[in-house]
Scaffold this motif. Structure first.
Motif, PDB file in Angstrom:
ATOM      1  N   PRO A  12       3.387  21.473  -3.871  1.00  0.00           N
ATOM      2  CA  PRO A  12       4.271  20.311  -4.002  1.00  0.00           C
ATOM      3  C   PRO A  12       4.993  20.304  -5.344  1.00  0.00           C
ATOM      4  O   PRO A  12       4.402  20.599  -6.384  1.00  0.00           O
ATOM      5  N   ILE A  13       6.265  19.957  -5.309  1.00  0.00           N
ATOM      6  CA  ILE A  13       7.055  19.739  -6.515  1.00  0.00           C
ATOM      7  C   ILE A  13       7.367  18.243  -6.546  1.00  0.00           C
ATOM      8  O   ILE A  13       8.314  17.773  -5.911  1.00  0.00           O
ATOM      9  N   PRO A  14       6.547  17.443  -7.240  1.00  0.00           N
ATOM     10  CA  PRO A  14       6.640  15.979  -7.135  1.00  0.00           C
ATOM     11  C   PRO A  14       7.955  15.438  -7.665  1.00  0.00           C
ATOM     12  O   PRO A  14       8.643  16.065  -8.480  1.00  0.00           O
ATOM     13  N   GLY A  15       8.265  14.247  -7.196  1.00  0.00           N
ATOM     14  CA  GLY A  15       9.487  13.584  -7.633  1.00  0.00           C
ATOM     15  C   GLY A  15       9.683  12.276  -6.907  1.00  0.00           C
ATOM     16  O   GLY A  15       8.712  11.630  -6.505  1.00  0.00           O
ATOM     17  N   PRO A  16      10.921  11.874  -6.690  1.00  0.00           N
ATOM     18  CA  PRO A  16      11.202  10.559  -6.109  1.00  0.00           C
ATOM     19  C   PRO A  16      10.567  10.356  -4.736  1.00  0.00           C
ATOM     20  O   PRO A  16      10.510  11.266  -3.914  1.00  0.00           O
ATOM     21  N   CYS A  17      10.113   9.125  -4.520  1.00  0.00           N
ATOM     22  CA  CYS A  17       9.592   8.696  -3.218  1.00  0.00           C
ATOM     23  C   CYS A  17       9.864   7.207  -3.108  1.00  0.00           C
ATOM     24  O   CYS A  17       9.400   6.429  -3.948  1.00  0.00           O
ATOM     25  N   ALA A  18      10.615   6.799  -2.110  1.00  0.00           N
ATOM     26  CA  ALA A  18      11.083   5.412  -2.024  1.00  0.00           C
ATOM     27  C   ALA A  18       9.930   4.422  -1.979  1.00  0.00           C
ATOM     28  O   ALA A  18       9.982   3.369  -2.617  1.00  0.00           O
ATOM     29  N   LEU A  19       8.874   4.737  -1.225  1.00  0.00           N
ATOM     30  CA  LEU A  19       7.801   3.747  -1.092  1.00  0.00           C
ATOM     31  C   LEU A  19       7.061   3.552  -2.409  1.00  0.00           C
ATOM     32  O   LEU A  19       6.705   2.425  -2.771  1.00  0.00           O
ATOM     33  N   VAL A  20       6.839   4.630  -3.168  1.00  0.00           N
ATOM     34  CA  VAL A  20       6.144   4.515  -4.453  1.00  0.00           C
ATOM     35  C   VAL A  20       7.023   3.789  -5.466  1.00  0.00           C
ATOM     36  O   VAL A  20       6.563   2.918  -6.209  1.00  0.00           O
ATOM     37  N   ALA A  21       8.314   4.140  -5.494  1.00  0.00           N
ATOM     38  CA  ALA A  21       9.236   3.473  -6.414  1.00  0.00           C
ATOM     39  C   ALA A  21       9.301   1.975  -6.128  1.00  0.00           C
ATOM     40  O   ALA A  21       9.270   1.153  -7.051  1.00  0.00           O
ATOM     41  N   ALA A  22       9.383   1.614  -4.860  1.00  0.00           N
ATOM     42  CA  ALA A  22       9.474   0.198  -4.494  1.00  0.00           C
ATOM     43  C   ALA A  22       8.202  -0.554  -4.853  1.00  0.00           C
ATOM     44  O   ALA A  22       8.245  -1.650  -5.423  1.00  0.00           O
ATOM     45  N   LEU A  23       7.057   0.031  -4.516  1.00  0.00           N
ATOM     46  CA  LEU A  23       5.786  -0.628  -4.818  1.00  0.00           C
ATOM     47  C   LEU A  23       5.595  -0.850  -6.317  1.00  0.00           C
ATOM     48  O   LEU A  23       5.055  -1.873  -6.738  1.00  0.00           O
ATOM     49  N   SER A  24       6.049   0.104  -7.126  1.00  0.00           N
ATOM     50  CA  SER A  24       5.826   0.001  -8.560  1.00  0.00           C
ATOM     51  C   SER A  24       6.554  -1.185  -9.175  1.00  0.00           C
ATOM     52  O   SER A  24       6.161  -1.675 -10.228  1.00  0.00           O
ATOM     53  N   ALA A  25       7.608  -1.654  -8.509  1.00  0.00           N
ATOM     54  CA  ALA A  25       8.419  -2.748  -9.064  1.00  0.00           C
ATOM     55  C   ALA A  25       8.302  -4.043  -8.272  1.00  0.00           C
ATOM     56  O   ALA A  25       8.963  -5.026  -8.599  1.00  0.00           O
ATOM     57  N   ALA A  26       7.462  -4.071  -7.234  1.00  0.00           N
ATOM     58  CA  ALA A  26       7.441  -5.213  -6.313  1.00  0.00           C
ATOM     59  C   ALA A  26       6.606  -6.391  -6.797  1.00  0.00           C
ATOM     60  O   ALA A  26       6.827  -7.528  -6.386  1.00  0.00           O
ATOM     61  N   GLY A  27       5.605  -6.133  -7.625  1.00  0.00           N
ATOM     62  CA  GLY A  27       4.731  -7.220  -8.040  1.00  0.00           C
ATOM     63  C   GLY A  27       3.721  -7.613  -6.982  1.00  0.00           C
ATOM     64  O   GLY A  27       3.160  -8.715  -7.035  1.00  0.00           O
ATOM     65  N   LEU A  28       3.458  -6.739  -6.036  1.00  0.00           N
ATOM     66  CA  LEU A  28       2.423  -6.959  -5.022  1.00  0.00           C
ATOM     67  C   LEU A  28       1.209  -6.079  -5.344  1.00  0.00           C
ATOM     68  O   LEU A  28       1.338  -5.085  -6.063  1.00  0.00           O
ATOM     69  N   PRO A  29       0.030  -6.425  -4.819  1.00  0.00           N
ATOM     70  CA  PRO A  29      -1.154  -5.604  -5.096  1.00  0.00           C
ATOM     71  C   PRO A  29      -0.944  -4.160  -4.643  1.00  0.00           C
ATOM     72  O   PRO A  29      -0.441  -3.916  -3.539  1.00  0.00           O
ATOM     73  N   THR A  30      -1.311  -3.209  -5.485  1.00  0.00           N
ATOM     74  CA  THR A  30      -1.146  -1.793  -5.156  1.00  0.00           C
ATOM     75  C   THR A  30      -2.466  -1.035  -5.194  1.00  0.00           C
ATOM     76  O   THR A  30      -2.473   0.185  -5.032  1.00  0.00           O
ATOM     77  N   ASP A  31      -3.587  -1.754  -5.401  1.00  0.00           N
ATOM     78  CA  ASP A  31      -4.872  -1.073  -5.392  1.00  0.00           C
ATOM     79  C   ASP A  31      -5.210  -0.564  -3.998  1.00  0.00           C
ATOM     80  O   ASP A  31      -5.998   0.369  -3.836  1.00  0.00           O
ATOM     81  N   ARG A  32      -4.586  -1.165  -3.000  1.00  0.00           N
ATOM     82  CA  ARG A  32      -4.747  -0.724  -1.618  1.00  0.00           C
ATOM     83  C   ARG A  32      -3.474  -1.027  -0.863  1.00  0.00           C
ATOM     84  O   ARG A  32      -3.023  -2.169  -0.834  1.00  0.00           O
ATOM     85  N   PHE A  33      -2.854  -0.003  -0.289  1.00  0.00           N
ATOM     86  CA  PHE A  33      -1.663  -0.270   0.516  1.00  0.00           C
ATOM     87  C   PHE A  33      -1.648   0.657   1.725  1.00  0.00           C
ATOM     88  O   PHE A  33      -2.258   1.723   1.729  1.00  0.00           O
ATOM     89  N   LEU A  34      -0.947   0.220   2.763  1.00  0.00           N
ATOM     90  CA  LEU A  34      -0.852   0.967   4.020  1.00  0.00           C
ATOM     91  C   LEU A  34       0.616   1.233   4.313  1.00  0.00           C
ATOM     92  O   LEU A  34       1.392   0.300   4.522  1.00  0.00           O
ATOM     93  N   PHE A  35       0.998   2.507   4.308  1.00  0.00           N
ATOM     94  CA  PHE A  35       2.374   2.884   4.617  1.00  0.00           C
ATOM     95  C   PHE A  35       2.486   3.145   6.106  1.00  0.00           C
ATOM     96  O   PHE A  35       1.775   3.978   6.663  1.00  0.00           O
TER      97      PHE A  35
END
Length: 298
Positions: free
Chosen positions: A126-149
């Protein structure tokens, strides 16, 4: 291609053999500056690039000054193209897999190719980089200790509401992708199935010039989207706060809920009872209606 039964119990793949490597390369979801130097280096070095849409990816490669052979690999042809790509890897050629935007395989093609490459013992890196779900979660202000995509919900309303009903009691933060022409209906369904007061956050056009976040109750966000002339434009990440533990099992608060329903039923028709109780409790209007019906019949 080898079957899974041919593989040892534990497969260990390390760098070092003479066969090619399949690189899973994340590309920008909007802002071109998010393409990492490592991703550019890998795209420059591989023999061939497998792309979801060769025309779209061709513009990306042109932007960064790279010219490479492209192979189209998308949902409709992936199984037919895998063998050709495997043969190139087995012959020693490095291959990069990219999607139209973000990290391949995250609601994008590539699963079959990666699965078969690993079954052959090939290195997948893997060559890591942008991912919409991770970017959105990081700025959403919702709990991220557990999430279901969950990816994309069903396109049709009945199927979408059924899927949401199955997820209604999930305590983890829920994450969906949604298209602009379905976003209003999806938020309305979240309000109906999960409760008008359920907290949600929408990320629209993340990393792009018109990046916008909408946060609030499902009912309020729906009203805001309806009034916003840009509310149905661009790609969306939909994030829904998980159910409270007491809400996840209605029995935990059943006596209180029953008492509330009983008071309302004395004055109002059942549909109105369910709507008001949903607004006050955050529970599903459909479930509250069924519970009120049971109480009435009982």
């Amino acid at each position: 291609m080898k079957s899974e039964s041919d593989q040892p119990a534990v497969q260990v793949i390390r760098p070092g053999d003479n066969r090619g490597t399949l690189y899973i390369v994340a590309t920008p979801i909007g802002n071109m500056d998010d393409l990492s130097p490592r991703a550019v280096k890998v795209l420059s070095s591989v023999a061939v690039i497998a792309a979801e849409d060769t025309r779209h990816s061709g513009r990306l490669l042109q932007h960064i000054g790279i010219s490479k052979p492209l192979i189209a690999l998308h949902d409709h042809n992936e199984r037919g193209r895998v063998q050709n790509i495997l043969e190139q890897l087995l012959a020693g050629a490095d291959v990069a897999l990219i999607s139209d935007a973000g990290t391949p395989l995250i609601s994008d093609p590539g699963y079959v190719l990666v699965r078969e490459a690993r079954a052959e013992g090939l290195r997948v890196s893997p060559i890591p980089g942008p991912c919409a779900l991770v970017a959105a979660l990081s700025a959403a202000g919702l709990p991220t200790d557990r999430f279901l995509f969950v990816g994309f919900l069903p396109a049709k309303g009945a199927g979408r509401r059924t899927a949401l009903e199955e997820l209604r009691k999930e305590v983890a933060t829920l994450v969906f992708y949604e298209s602009p022409h379905r976003i209003l209906n999806t938020v309305a369904d979240i309000a109906e199935v999960m409760g008008a007061q359920r907290e949600i956050v929408l990320g629209r056009e993340i990393t792009k010039a018109f990046e916008t976040f909408y946060s609030g109750t499902a009912a309020d966000v729906h009203a805001t989207l309806t009034d916003d002339p840009h509310g149905s434009r661009g790609e969306f990440v939909v994030m829904v706060r998980g159910a409270e533990k007491a809400e996840a099992g209605l029995m935990a608060g059943e006596l209180d809920v029953d008492h509330l329903l009983g008071l309302l039923m004395a004055e109002l028709p059942l549909k109105k009872v369910a709507k008001i109780a949903s607004g006050l409790s955050g529970l599903s209007k459909n479930e509250l209606y069924q519970r009120a019906l049971e109480l009435k019949e009982g």
